[in-house]
Enzyme design. Structure first.
Site, PDB file in Angstrom:
ATOM      1  N   GLU A 249       9.886 -18.624 -16.420  1.00 51.98           N
ATOM      2  CA  GLU A 249      10.314 -17.530 -15.521  1.00 51.98           C
ATOM      3  C   GLU A 249       9.860 -17.958 -14.132  1.00 51.98           C
ATOM      4  O   GLU A 249       8.667 -17.928 -13.846  1.00 51.98           O
ATOM      5  CB  GLU A 249       9.633 -16.208 -15.892  1.00 51.98           C
ATOM      6  CG  GLU A 249       9.659 -15.832 -17.366  1.00 51.98           C
ATOM      7  CD  GLU A 249      11.032 -15.441 -17.869  1.00 51.98           C
ATOM      8  OE1 GLU A 249      11.925 -15.188 -17.039  1.00 51.98           O
ATOM      9  OE2 GLU A 249      11.217 -15.410 -19.091  1.00 51.98           O
TER      10      GLU A 249
ATOM     11  N   LYS B  53      -3.731 -18.026 -19.818  1.00 50.08           N
ATOM     12  CA  LYS B  53      -4.394 -18.576 -18.623  1.00 50.08           C
ATOM     13  C   LYS B  53      -3.891 -17.850 -17.380  1.00 50.08           C
ATOM     14  O   LYS B  53      -2.770 -18.060 -16.928  1.00 50.08           O
ATOM     15  CB  LYS B  53      -4.140 -20.080 -18.467  1.00 50.08           C
ATOM     16  CG  LYS B  53      -5.172 -20.655 -17.476  1.00 50.08           C
ATOM     17  CD  LYS B  53      -4.733 -21.881 -16.752  1.00 50.08           C
ATOM     18  CE  LYS B  53      -3.917 -21.651 -15.522  1.00 50.08           C
ATOM     19  NZ  LYS B  53      -4.600 -20.952 -14.419  1.00 50.08           N
TER      20      LYS B  53
ATOM     21  N   GLU C 248      11.718 -20.612  -1.215  1.00 48.23           N
ATOM     22  CA  GLU C 248      11.026 -19.350  -1.488  1.00 48.23           C
ATOM     23  C   GLU C 248       9.792 -19.263  -0.588  1.00 48.23           C
ATOM     24  O   GLU C 248       8.908 -20.112  -0.678  1.00 48.23           O
ATOM     25  CB  GLU C 248      10.610 -19.309  -2.961  1.00 48.23           C
ATOM     26  CG  GLU C 248      10.058 -17.977  -3.379  1.00 48.23           C
ATOM     27  CD  GLU C 248       9.617 -17.966  -4.835  1.00 48.23           C
ATOM     28  OE1 GLU C 248       9.042 -18.960  -5.303  1.00 48.23           O
ATOM     29  OE2 GLU C 248       9.844 -16.929  -5.497  1.00 48.23           O
TER      30      GLU C 248
ATOM     31  N   CYS D 162       8.809 -12.345  -6.988  1.00 55.62           N
ATOM     32  CA  CYS D 162       9.813 -13.371  -7.301  1.00 55.62           C
ATOM     33  C   CYS D 162      11.214 -12.883  -6.980  1.00 55.62           C
ATOM     34  O   CYS D 162      12.086 -13.651  -6.598  1.00 55.62           O
ATOM     35  CB  CYS D 162       9.719 -13.748  -8.770  1.00 55.62           C
ATOM     36  SG  CYS D 162       9.823 -12.327  -9.861  1.00 55.62           S
TER      37      CYS D 162
HETATM   38  P1  NAD Z   1       2.293 -21.515  -9.672  1.00 56.63           P
HETATM   39  O1  NAD Z   1       3.429 -22.162 -10.366  1.00 56.63           O
HETATM   40  O2  NAD Z   1       1.562 -22.279  -8.637  1.00 56.63           O
HETATM   41  O3  NAD Z   1       1.173 -21.109 -10.759  1.00 56.63           O
HETATM   42  C1  NAD Z   1       1.482 -20.307 -11.870  1.00 56.63           C
HETATM   43  C2  NAD Z   1       0.473 -20.579 -12.960  1.00 56.63           C
HETATM   44  O4  NAD Z   1       0.597 -21.945 -13.352  1.00 56.63           O
HETATM   45  C3  NAD Z   1      -0.981 -20.388 -12.531  1.00 56.63           C
HETATM   46  O5  NAD Z   1      -1.712 -19.870 -13.611  1.00 56.63           O
HETATM   47  C4  NAD Z   1      -1.428 -21.804 -12.216  1.00 56.63           C
HETATM   48  O6  NAD Z   1      -2.815 -22.007 -12.358  1.00 56.63           O
HETATM   49  C5  NAD Z   1      -0.664 -22.591 -13.263  1.00 56.63           C
HETATM   50  N1  NAD Z   1      -0.446 -23.988 -12.886  1.00 56.63           N
HETATM   51  C6  NAD Z   1      -0.354 -24.505 -11.632  1.00 56.63           C
HETATM   52  N2  NAD Z   1      -0.164 -25.842 -11.694  1.00 56.63           N
HETATM   53  C7  NAD Z   1      -0.142 -26.170 -13.010  1.00 56.63           C
HETATM   54  C8  NAD Z   1       0.006 -27.395 -13.704  1.00 56.63           C
HETATM   55  N3  NAD Z   1       0.164 -28.546 -13.051  1.00 56.63           N
HETATM   56  N4  NAD Z   1      -0.013 -27.367 -15.054  1.00 56.63           N
HETATM   57  C9  NAD Z   1      -0.177 -26.191 -15.709  1.00 56.63           C
HETATM   58  N5  NAD Z   1      -0.345 -25.006 -15.112  1.00 56.63           N
HETATM   59  C10 NAD Z   1      -0.316 -24.992 -13.769  1.00 56.63           C
HETATM   60  O7  NAD Z   1       2.829 -20.136  -9.129  1.00 56.63           O
HETATM   61  P2  NAD Z   1       2.039 -19.018  -8.341  1.00 56.63           P
HETATM   62  O8  NAD Z   1       1.835 -19.462  -6.942  1.00 56.63           O
HETATM   63  O9  NAD Z   1       0.857 -18.578  -9.136  1.00 56.63           O
HETATM   64  O10 NAD Z   1       3.084 -17.810  -8.406  1.00 56.63           O
HETATM   65  C11 NAD Z   1       4.160 -17.688  -7.550  1.00 56.63           C
HETATM   66  C12 NAD Z   1       5.439 -18.133  -8.224  1.00 56.63           C
HETATM   67  O11 NAD Z   1       5.675 -17.385  -9.411  1.00 56.63           O
HETATM   68  C13 NAD Z   1       6.646 -17.877  -7.339  1.00 56.63           C
HETATM   69  O12 NAD Z   1       7.493 -18.991  -7.369  1.00 56.63           O
HETATM   70  C14 NAD Z   1       7.302 -16.685  -7.998  1.00 56.63           C
HETATM   71  O13 NAD Z   1       8.676 -16.569  -7.736  1.00 56.63           O
HETATM   72  C15 NAD Z   1       7.022 -16.939  -9.430  1.00 56.63           C
HETATM   73  N6  NAD Z   1       7.171 -15.722 -10.227  1.00 56.63           N
HETATM   74  C16 NAD Z   1       8.254 -15.617 -11.057  1.00 56.63           C
HETATM   75  C17 NAD Z   1       8.448 -14.445 -11.808  1.00 56.63           C
HETATM   76  C18 NAD Z   1       9.630 -14.299 -12.742  1.00 56.63           C
HETATM   77  O14 NAD Z   1       9.588 -13.433 -13.597  1.00 56.63           O
HETATM   78  N7  NAD Z   1      10.675 -15.108 -12.617  1.00 56.63           N
HETATM   79  C19 NAD Z   1       7.515 -13.420 -11.709  1.00 56.63           C
HETATM   80  C20 NAD Z   1       6.419 -13.569 -10.862  1.00 56.63           C
HETATM   81  C21 NAD Z   1       6.258 -14.724 -10.132  1.00 56.63           C
END
Ligand code: NAD
Length: 499
Positions: A267, A191, A401, A302
């Protein structure tokens, strides 16, 4: 194409001709659109297309397709050497489609096309090829038991893996999951973020073309609280490979608890500390490295070094150099070749970053550069490179963040103080030490609670090394051979030997 031909290409015209396909990919084919949402580009607000709004019905179909593919072992039972051939072909097709994929990435989430072409697409292809290459070189173990038995320790594919990924590096994040999960023989339901669905959908078509059997990879675009939640709650999903925010990482653990106790690999976010000591011979190099790493991808990384901790005696000079380096990161339309930064992913992200700038000012930090949105007339979501000085680690801009082009300078007097400030964070993804004292560099690197510590650089990265964090930055590791552990189960087989 060489870089100079790329530089002369009219990417705006190419972008206008692109027709992104937002239909879900299930059981080896695109599905009729059904419920959908409109996806706009943060570059200028243009409509990119309709995207399937998948929910529990589509999750059911996709998981069933993935389960069936796993149970009849159309992929899992193929010899590792055969899986390798398919993954390498997949990687080659990704490279062939590099211009289209890079355009999708740029239009969908706003990053500079040049970065997508030169970093995101090749890194994604390399990841797929690397796991393909690795998988026929991974051996099991024979335990040192007594002579009347043989104990084999093997790793087996887990089954159906749900991968839920963010929008900041849509292709790379997808491939960090797909590479090891597919190489190990699993089926996957992926997804992508609702903010960046197109490149992952295109990946599924390329995988099929490469010879991945239908049903092994399914891609469901849609919202997190709909498709994401239904996937993570599904009892036939054996593990979730999640990359995203710490907030949603918590939800993932809850979903597993409420359903089948599936494995959850999180992650998550970061607030990485970048420590500059006065014994570093070239603080200007440190300032350039901090700016380059923070402002790359508009600060939407991130591992962005968003807290720069500088020793008092060099802090004024360092901050001048940081501001100077930051000036070079102008936000421009990512389709313009050479744009140093692109647009933020959407208006909501821009508003969130603006509110952090407001919080920084209110809490007494000193704004040294930027702090404003720009190019509002374009219809896009652009933000200036922003530098704060005199930041205290208790301020919101130092604790939370921001995920945008905002860097904070904090000051310290002693090594112990620097370590204490760096570790005083809920996050622990990455960190850096800049020091030419070898003892200090080792000492501080050991003391920092982070998944990765860089010494006198920040941008080294390779598929061969694990990537992940400690504390609320997560519990898993992407990349390297260690990622295979996430998508396999250890099995012990005892065999009686009649002596
Ligand atoms: P997010 O957590 O809002 O969303 C990530 C994914 O989860 C998306 O596909 C989203 O649709 C899904 N999602 C959102 N709410 C959900 C729920 N209630 N149930 C199931 N799935 C759900 O994050 P984002 O805004 O897309 O990305 C930014 C974040 O990702 C930042 O915190 C960043 O640090 C992190 N990130 C971490 C790494 C790593 O390797 N540690 C790498 C890239 C990004």
């Amino acid at each position: 194409m060489t870089s100079s031909i790329y530089a002369e290409t009219d990417w705006h015209a190419r972008a206008c001709r692109l027709r992104p396909d937002g239909r879900a990919f299930i059981a080896g084919e695109r599905q009729a659109l059904g419920a959908s949402f409109a996806k706009h580009s943060p570059l200028d607000g243009r409509l990119l297309g309709q995207v399937a709004r998948c929910g529990s019905a589509e999750v059911e179909l996709a998981v069933r397709s993935a389960r069936q593919a796993f149970d009849d072992a159309r992929w899992a039972r193929q010899a590792p050497a055969q899986r390798k051939v398919v993954l390498q072909r997949f990687a080659a097709l990704v490279l062939e489609a590099r211009e289209e994929l890079a355009l999708l990435e740029c239009l969908d989430m706003g990053k500079p096309l040049r970065n997508a072409l030169q970093v995101d697409v090749p890194a994604s292809a390399r990841c797929l090829a690397w796991y393909g290459e690795a998988i026929d070189k991974v051996y099991g173990e024979v335990a040192p038991t007594g002579v009347d038995a043989l104990a084999l320790i093997t790793r087996e594919a887990m089954g159906v893996i749900g991968c839920v990924v963010p929008w900041n590096y849509p292709l790379i994040m997808a491939c960090w999951k797909l590479g090891p999960a597919l190489a190990a023989g699993n089926s996957v339901v992926l997804k992508p973020s609702e903010k960046s669905p197109f490149s992952a959908l295109r990946l599924a078509e390329l995988a099929l073309q490469a010879g991945l059997p239908a049903g092994v990879l399914n891609v469901l675009p849609g919202y997190g609280h709909e498709a994401g939640e239904a996937l993570a709650l599904h009892p036939e999903v054996d593990a979730i490979g999640f990359t995203g925010s710490t907030r949603v990482g918590r939800c993932m653990l809850e979903y597993a608890g409420r359903s089948n106790l599936k494995r959850v690999y999180n992650e998550l976010g970061g607030k990485s500390a970048f420590l500059v000591f006065d014994d570093h011979a070239d603080p200007a190099a440190a300032a350039r490295a901090a700016a380059a790493s923070l402002f790359f991808n508009q600060g939407e990384s991130c591992n962005a070094p968003s807290r720069v901790l500088v020793q008092d005696s060099v802090a004024d000079a360092f901050t001048e150099q940081l501001v100077e380096a930051a000036r070079g990161f102008r936000a421009e339309n990512g389709l313009d070749w050479g744009a140093p930064m692109g647009a933020l992913v959407d208006e909501a992200q821009l508003k969130s970053v603006e509110s952090y700038v407001g919080a920084g000012l209110q809490e007494g930090a000193r704004l040294r550069l930027g702090g404003q949105r720009c190019h509002a007339e374009s219809g896009g979501s652009y933000m200036q490179a922003t530098v704060f000085d005199q930041v205290d680690n208790r301020m919101r801009i130092a604790r939370e963040e921001i995920f945008g082009p905002v860097i904070s300078v904090l000051r310290f007097k002693t090594e112990a103080e620097a370590i204490a400030i760096a570790n005083d964070s809920p996050y622990g993804l990455q960190a850096a030490v800049w020091s030419h004292n070898i003892n200090r560099a080792h000492r501080v690197a050991r003391a920092l609670r982070a998944g990765t510590v860089h010494v006198n650089q920040y941008d080294e990265d390779d598929i061969t090394v694990p990537f992940g964090g400690v504390k609320q930055s997560g519990n898993g590791r992407d990349k390297s051979l260690h990622a295979l552990d996430k998508y396999t189960e250890l099995k012990t087989t005892w065999i009686q030997i009649d002596a």
